[in-house]
Design a protein around this motif. Structure first.
Motif, PDB file in Angstrom:
ATOM      1  N   ARG A  98       0.838  -1.207   0.000  1.00  0.00           N
ATOM      2  CA  ARG A  98       0.000   0.000   0.000  1.00  0.00           C
ATOM      3  C   ARG A  98       0.878   1.265   0.000  1.00  0.00           C
ATOM      4  O   ARG A  98       0.644   2.197  -0.774  1.00  0.00           O
ATOM      5  N   LEU A 139       1.097   4.323  -2.792  1.00  0.00           N
ATOM      6  CA  LEU A 139       0.796   5.717  -2.447  1.00  0.00           C
ATOM      7  C   LEU A 139       2.003   6.617  -2.674  1.00  0.00           C
ATOM      8  O   LEU A 139       1.864   7.758  -3.122  1.00  0.00           O
ATOM      9  N   GLU A 140       3.202   6.081  -2.362  1.00  0.00           N
ATOM     10  CA  GLU A 140       4.418   6.910  -2.478  1.00  0.00           C
ATOM     11  C   GLU A 140       5.075   6.769  -3.847  1.00  0.00           C
ATOM     12  O   GLU A 140       6.099   7.390  -4.105  1.00  0.00           O
ATOM     13  N   ARG A 141       4.502   5.914  -4.694  1.00  0.00           N
ATOM     14  CA  ARG A 141       5.040   5.685  -6.046  1.00  0.00           C
ATOM     15  C   ARG A 141       6.505   5.251  -6.004  1.00  0.00           C
ATOM     16  O   ARG A 141       7.364   5.750  -6.723  1.00  0.00           O
ATOM     17  N   CYS A 196      -6.620  -0.662  -3.796  1.00  0.00           N
ATOM     18  CA  CYS A 196      -7.107   0.554  -4.467  1.00  0.00           C
ATOM     19  C   CYS A 196      -8.526   0.895  -4.025  1.00  0.00           C
ATOM     20  O   CYS A 196      -8.875   2.076  -3.857  1.00  0.00           O
ATOM     21  N   GLU A 199      -8.292   2.260  -0.457  1.00  0.00           N
ATOM     22  CA  GLU A 199      -7.629   3.569  -0.363  1.00  0.00           C
ATOM     23  C   GLU A 199      -8.324   4.652  -1.171  1.00  0.00           C
ATOM     24  O   GLU A 199      -8.039   5.840  -0.977  1.00  0.00           O
ATOM     25  N   LEU A 230      -7.874   4.834  -4.580  1.00  0.00           N
ATOM     26  CA  LEU A 230      -6.648   5.172  -5.312  1.00  0.00           C
ATOM     27  C   LEU A 230      -6.679   4.602  -6.720  1.00  0.00           C
ATOM     28  O   LEU A 230      -7.006   3.434  -6.920  1.00  0.00           O
ATOM     29  N   PRO A 258      -3.735   4.080  -9.163  1.00  0.00           N
ATOM     30  CA  PRO A 258      -2.281   4.223  -9.188  1.00  0.00           C
ATOM     31  C   PRO A 258      -1.790   4.384 -10.624  1.00  0.00           C
ATOM     32  O   PRO A 258      -1.759   3.435 -11.383  1.00  0.00           O
ATOM     33  N   ASN A 293      -0.825   9.260  -9.785  1.00  0.00           N
ATOM     34  CA  ASN A 293      -1.861   8.755  -8.873  1.00  0.00           C
ATOM     35  C   ASN A 293      -3.038   9.728  -8.816  1.00  0.00           C
ATOM     36  O   ASN A 293      -2.859  10.946  -8.815  1.00  0.00           O
ATOM     37  N   ARG A 302      -6.660  10.320  -6.569  1.00  0.00           N
ATOM     38  CA  ARG A 302      -7.407   9.903  -5.383  1.00  0.00           C
ATOM     39  C   ARG A 302      -8.880  10.183  -5.630  1.00  0.00           C
ATOM     40  O   ARG A 302      -9.260  11.323  -5.924  1.00  0.00           O
TER      41      ARG A 302
END
Lengths: 408, 267
Positions: free
Chosen positions: A36, A40-42, A353, A356, A358, A360, A380, A382
């Motif tokens: 995860r 999120l932080e790629r 996903c 979250e 998300l 991606p 990303n 959201r």
């Protein structure tokens, strides 16, 4: 006596199945929290190929290797199953409380009612590769255990024994759709009342056979793979275990497998049908079994290997069904193409996903292929994600699409 | 306990040259005479692919085509399940040799033919079968596990299925660690409902007590233990004889798959 008269024809639709536990280990993360965070932080997990096992590859090839497998120990009484593939399976069992969740399911249903259905393309063949190099006088070394390592069945046999289960065991091996297809086979066992819970998913590990094989096909990317990019030039091979525990009757709002579809290209062994007719059929079937229209999908997790042919075919197939209305991306820029595990790993990514909210965006893509019509995300986004369609395609023209979401 | 109806059957093995010619052998009315397995070239593949098709692919496609023809079904209208323990051992063995040879190159064609679903892929290309297809491999449990999964699929989705089992000997040095003495293939068309071509109704279960073992004849004694798919022989014998049967297959890890068969006595 067998009743030879016909009974009412079963509803061909798909009854949503609860996903009561899941776990993943890949180069992008060991367990769900790390996976995860990577999304999120790629932060991708691909690295230049520098392991002794990578010898003989051209310069500039990267891999998605899982660190720490050398330190994984299988229980002593199951030592015959010791190989890289089963070590990766063991790592995923220990992550995210997955083994404990299976133990709880075993207590609920009884060991004989919990099945193990897993996908793999090469199982423990790295063990055989090493055994071939250790041959003396032509014969394989006496300590080489074919049934415990090389054989496809070694994977579900290990997990069934390790988890104390007594239900059916099955290995699905349909190349790169194996992991996704295992969920469809699990669904059949649940629907036919052969089992009350199924440990499904896929495990595939790096081996010389797949690295050299894809190299021989000139399909390996230089640098990390860049799915859907204008300058994409191939795949990066990775390894992964993705495990999902499926049961009937999801609670409202619980994560669930809502539908699944499969098809065969009937076109070529290693090239996709260019218009993506087989891919369209699998996606259409996944939606049809769930009784949902294309507009019900919030995100498509593409097969997106990074080859010129696959990504162009998949764009055509997605655009034919969804136009440019549904955002899509491939997460193989994080994990690499984990072959027979990819469908299971990406089912887990799809669930993350949903949790979250998300989408991606493809990693490492400076410019999306200008010829693509689908809405390919490269950053990303959201937003609420209720349902994800996850695609897997493989050699032999095998196609499988899974629809994941929350139960109504 | 899932159930379905068997509509068409095929068999290819030593002294078993297709279902019609093997029926009297399977019932015991004619003697079984050991002879090489005759595997016809796959008529449904294009000329180039036909010439290149390996023994394993030819075995699977011949059995699949025979069962479909017997059932009077269209390949394009059937899901499929291909069950094989060894896959294409000749191809896998050649790649392993290349990898162990300094400077040895893996052939790209051999690589794409090495996938376990290669036979299923050629079937779908040759027969135009574009519905879902799954390939499984379960060592010595491959036949009973494939049968259970096939019956479960038919019961679950209400669609007919081609079930094709095939295995052939591996090359050395793999043959020494995984002996498979003979090529053998069988195929069945499984349907969710009875029809004019139904041969028998079957129910298959995981577990259940093993029924009393019927004394095997010379055919079973010769073949059943030397090819994982030849474990289908008790079922094929009951099907050929049109007699009710209870069959149990002990599994590798101490469990069992059991089957109950009732013949359909079509008018």
């Amino acid at each position: 006596m067998l009743d030879r008269t016909t009974t009412s024809r079963p509803d061909p639709g798909f009854t949503p199945l609860a996903i009561t536990a899941f776990s993943a280990v890949s180069a992008m993360g060991h367990g769900l929290a790390a996976t995860r965070a990577a999304l999120l932080e790629r932060q991708g997990g691909l690295r230049p190929a520098q392991d002794p096992e990578d010898a003989g590859l051209p310069d500039g090839i990267w891999v998605g290797r899982v660190p720490g497998l050398d330190l994984v120990a299988l229980p002593a009484d199951l030592a015959r199953y010791d190989c890289r593939n089963n070590r990766l399976a063991e790592m995923a069992l220990q992550a995210d409380g997955f083994a404990a969740a299976v133990a709880a399911a075993r207590a609920r249903h009884g060991a004989a009612r919990v099945a193990v259905v897993l996908g793999t393309s090469t199982a423990g063949i790295a063990q055989t590769e090493a055994a071939y190099r250790r041959r003396a006088g032509g014969a394989l070394p006496a300590d080489f255990d074919f049934g415990g390592t090389h054989d496809l069945y070694a994977l579900p046999r290990y997990l069934r024994a390790r988890l104390g289960l007594r239900g059916p065991a099955l290995t699905v091996s349909t190349a790169c759709t194996s992991g996704a297809r295992s969920l469809l086979e699990a669904a059949a066992l649940l629907r036919a009342d052969v089992a009350d819970a199924v440990v499904a998913g896929g495990v595939d590990t790096l081996c010389r056979m797949t690295l050299q094989g894809f190299n021989a096909l000139s399909l390996l990317a230089h640098g990390p793979c860049r799915p859907c990019a204008a300058d994409r030039d191939g795949i990066t091979i990775g390894e992964a275990a993705g495990l999902l525990l499926l049961e009937r009757a999801p609670a409202p709002g619980a994560l669930a497998l809502l539908g699944a579809g499969a098809s065969s290209d009937g076109h070529h062994m290693s090239s996709p049908q260019p218009e993506g007719l087989g891919a369209q059929a699998a996606m259409h079937a996944a939606l049809a079994t769930a009784g949902l229209p294309p507009a019900a999908v919030d995100y498509i997790n593409l097969h997106g290997t990074g080859t010129r042919a696959n990504d162009a075919m998949e764009d055509r197939a997605v655009a034919a069904l969804f136009g440019s209305t549904v955002p899509c991306s491939s997460t193989k820029g994080w994990s690499g193409h984990t072959l027979g595990a990819s469908g299971a790993l990406e089912a887990v990514v799809s669930l993350l996903c949903i949790e979250e909210g998300l989408i991606p965006g493809c990693l490492g893509v400076a410019a999306v292929d200008p010829g693509f019509r689908a809405d390919v995300a490269s950053d990303n986004r959201r937003r609420p994600v209720g349902r994800v369609l996850s695609n897997s395609f493989g050699f032999g023209g095998s196609n499988c699409s899974l629809l994941l979401g929350r139960a109504a | 306990m899932p159930r379905c109806w068997i509509e068409g059957a095929a068999v290819l093995g030593p002294g078993l040259p297709g279902w019609p010619a093997s029926r009297a052998i399977l019932t015991g009315e004619a003697p079984w005479l050991e002879a090489p397995t005759l595997v016809p070239p796959p008529a449904l593949l294009a000329a180039t692919e036909r010439r290149r098709a390996s023994l394993v692919v030819r075995l699977a496609l011949a059995a699949a085509a025979e069962a479909i023809a017997a059932a009077g079904r269209e390949a394009a209208a059937l899901d499929s399940l291909f069950a094989s323990s060894n896959g294409d051992g000749g191809v896998v063995g050649a790649i392993l040799e290349a990898l162990a040879t300094p400077g040895g190159d893996v052939s790209p064609t051999q690589f794409h033919n090495s996938v376990h679903n290669a036979a299923a892929g050629y079937w779908s290309i040759g027969a135009g079968a574009r519905l879902g297809s799954v390939s499984i491999g379960c060592h010595d449990d491959t036949w009973p596990a494939g049968l259970l999964q096939g019956v479960a699929q038919v019961a679950a989705w209400g669609r007919p299925l081609l079930l094709c089992g095939y295995d052939a000997p591996l090359p050395e040095p793999l043959a020494a660690v995984r002996p498979t003495a003979i090529p053998f293939a069988t195929a069945l068309v499984l349907a969710p409902e009875p029809g004019p071509r139904s041969l028998a109704a079957i129910e298959v279960a995981h577990g259940g007590p093993l029924p009393p073992e019927v004394q095997p004849g010379p055919l079973r004694r010769a073949l059943e233990g030397v090819n994982p798919i030849a474990r289908a022989l008790p079922l094929l014998e009951a099907l050929a004889a049109g007699r009710p049967a209870r069959i149990g297959w002990p599994l590798l890890d101490g469990l069992a798959i059991t089957l109950r068969l009732e013949p359909c006595h079509a008018a």
